[in-house]
Write an enzyme that holds these catalytic residues in place. Structure first.
Site, mmCIF file in Angstrom:
data_model
loop_
_atom_site.group_PDB
_atom_site.id
_atom_site.type_symbol
_atom_site.label_atom_id
_atom_site.label_comp_id
_atom_site.label_asym_id
_atom_site.label_seq_id
_atom_site.Cartn_x
_atom_site.Cartn_y
_atom_site.Cartn_z
ATOM 1 C CB CYS A 1 -19.425 -3.948 -31.589
ATOM 2 S SG CYS A 1 -17.775 -3.803 -30.873
ATOM 3 C CB CYS B 1 -19.961 -6.347 -35.038
ATOM 4 S SG CYS B 1 -18.886 -7.760 -35.361
ATOM 5 C CB CYS C 1 -17.118 -8.567 -38.885
ATOM 6 S SG CYS C 1 -16.188 -8.711 -37.397
ATOM 7 C CD GLU D 1 -17.183 -15.414 -41.225
ATOM 8 O OE1 GLU D 1 -18.058 -16.260 -41.437
ATOM 9 O OE2 GLU D 1 -17.411 -14.208 -41.180
ATOM 10 C CB CYS E 1 -16.157 -11.091 -30.918
ATOM 11 S SG CYS E 1 -15.243 -9.697 -30.222
ATOM 12 C CB CYS F 1 -9.919 -10.548 -43.813
ATOM 13 S SG CYS F 1 -10.869 -10.040 -42.388
#
Ligand code: SAH
Ligand code: SF4
Length: 353
Positions: free
Chosen positions: A121, A124, A341, A97, A117, A110
């Protein structure tokens, strides 16, 4: 996941020299490549519309290439149209995205550098989903070209790019650096690297490498904690590259590039927003080399974390300021568009599961 049929190669996957070569093999003069790239930058929707190219060439191009590596899947809109978020399908059936944020004097995109990922984390949405793969340079460029194309229809120009979408840019280093060069190229988008922010969870060796690239990008470090014990939990890569190494590397980056480093701090109520956290941050950073951005945590479904109240956020910001640091509280653009995110992708995956 979105199923994509194996398609023609995207035109943007050709390096400038490869495009030149493809054209000259067809007896085209050297300036054709420039014309074609200008159309890409201007946001042509098809090869057919590139009317200053000969008709035969246009149909040959259409038979050999796609215009973009990305297929828009879903668009969501927030802030009365000022924020738009696009979910794209890419080769291999993956989705990523990109979010466009319109301000009075700038328009920021962005973008994503990876599908998912690997850093993981806990606060997130991207980090909680599965990791797919790193994006190729042209897949990153295509996010910016598509945004520029949509913006030009509104009479707007894309002015800034931040690598704060899905993924850890420094874990996809060479594609990210190449994409920064492409986005900055005059013939393409001509966005100065100074207006491009690369945000990282803190891959220390890559920060040092980035400082040597002669690319004046702005570096943002996602800090979120100023003591190892807490940062080990919030940003797990800290166990490999602890704070002392990270701050040394980003300080070197600031000195070598003569550019201040931004430190991002996602504010999580009761986790990293106490006076103690502010004081530790004050001791950790050099005010001349740093700028602190506070980001109120954007809610993620089924997450145990909570964002701050406006009062506690203001108190925390004030305390940091009193420790001598420059601090900005970032707006929560795109909350209704699931802009933080990886959240749009998370929602689509859930809905289609
Ligand atoms: N992986 C890189 C870049 C992408 S994340 C990095 O971590 O820096 C971009 C920023 O969004 C990071 O600062 C990250 O901590 C923050 N972020 C992630 N999830 C968020 C959430 N739910 N609310 C607010 N900010 C978030
Ligand atoms: Fe990855 Fe950044 Fe999300 Fe951490 S915050 S999981 S590094 S995208």
């Amino acid at each position: 996941m979105v199923s994509t049929v194996q398609l023609l190669p995207p035109i943007t996957s050709l390096a400038a020299e490869q495009l030149q070569e493809w054209l000259s093999r067809r007896g085209q003069p050297a300036f054709r490549a420039r014309q074609l790239r200008a159309w890409l930058a201007r946001g042509a929707g098809s090869f057919e519309e590139m009317h200053d190219l000969p008709a035969g060439l246009r149909s040959e191009l259409a038979g050999a290439f796609r215009l973009s590596s990305l297929e828009p899947v879903l668009e969501s809109v927030a802030d009365r149209g000022l924020t738009t978020k696009l979910l794209y399908g890419l080769d291999g059936g993956y989705t990523v995205e990109a979010v466009t944020m319109r301000y009075p004097r700038r328009t920021t995109l962005c973008i994503s550098s990876q599908v998912g990922c690997p850093i993981g984390c806990p606060f997130c949405a991207t980090g909680q989903g599965p990791f797919g793969r790193g994006l190729r340079a042209h897949e990153i460029l295509d996010q910016a070209l598509d945004a520029a194309r949509r913006l030009s229809a509104e009479g707007r120009r894309l002015s800034h790019v931040v690598f704060m979408g899905m993924g850890e840019p420094m874990a996809n280093y060479s594609a990210v650096v190449e994409s920064v060069r492409l986005i900055a190229e005059e013939e393409l988008l001509g966005i100065s690297p100074r207006r491009i922010v690369v945000s990282t969870a803190g891959l220390v060796p890559r920060i040092a490498q980035l400082a040597t690239e002669k690319l004046s990008v702005t570096l943002a470090i996602s800090l979120h904690a100023a003591r190892d014990e807490l940062r080990d939990e919030l940003v797990p890569i800290n166990r490999r590259y602890p704070l002392a190494e990270l701050i040394a590397a980003s300080g070197d980056f600031a000195r070598q590039t003569r550019r201040r480093v931004s430190y991002e701090w996602v504010v999580l109520a009761g986790v990293n927003d106490s006076d103690r956290d502010a004081d530790e941050l004050g001791r950790l950073l050099d005010p001349y080399l740093s700028h602190v951005n506070l980001i109120p945590w954007n809610p993620v479904e089924d997450s145990p974390f909570q964002g701050p109240t406006p009062d506690s956020l203001a108190r925390f910001a004030k305390r940091i300021q009193e420790r001598g640091l420059n601090v900005t509280v970032r707006d929560t653009r795109g909350r209704e568009a699931d802009a933080a995110c990886g959240q749009l992708r998370a929602r689509v995956q859930k809905a289609t599961a």
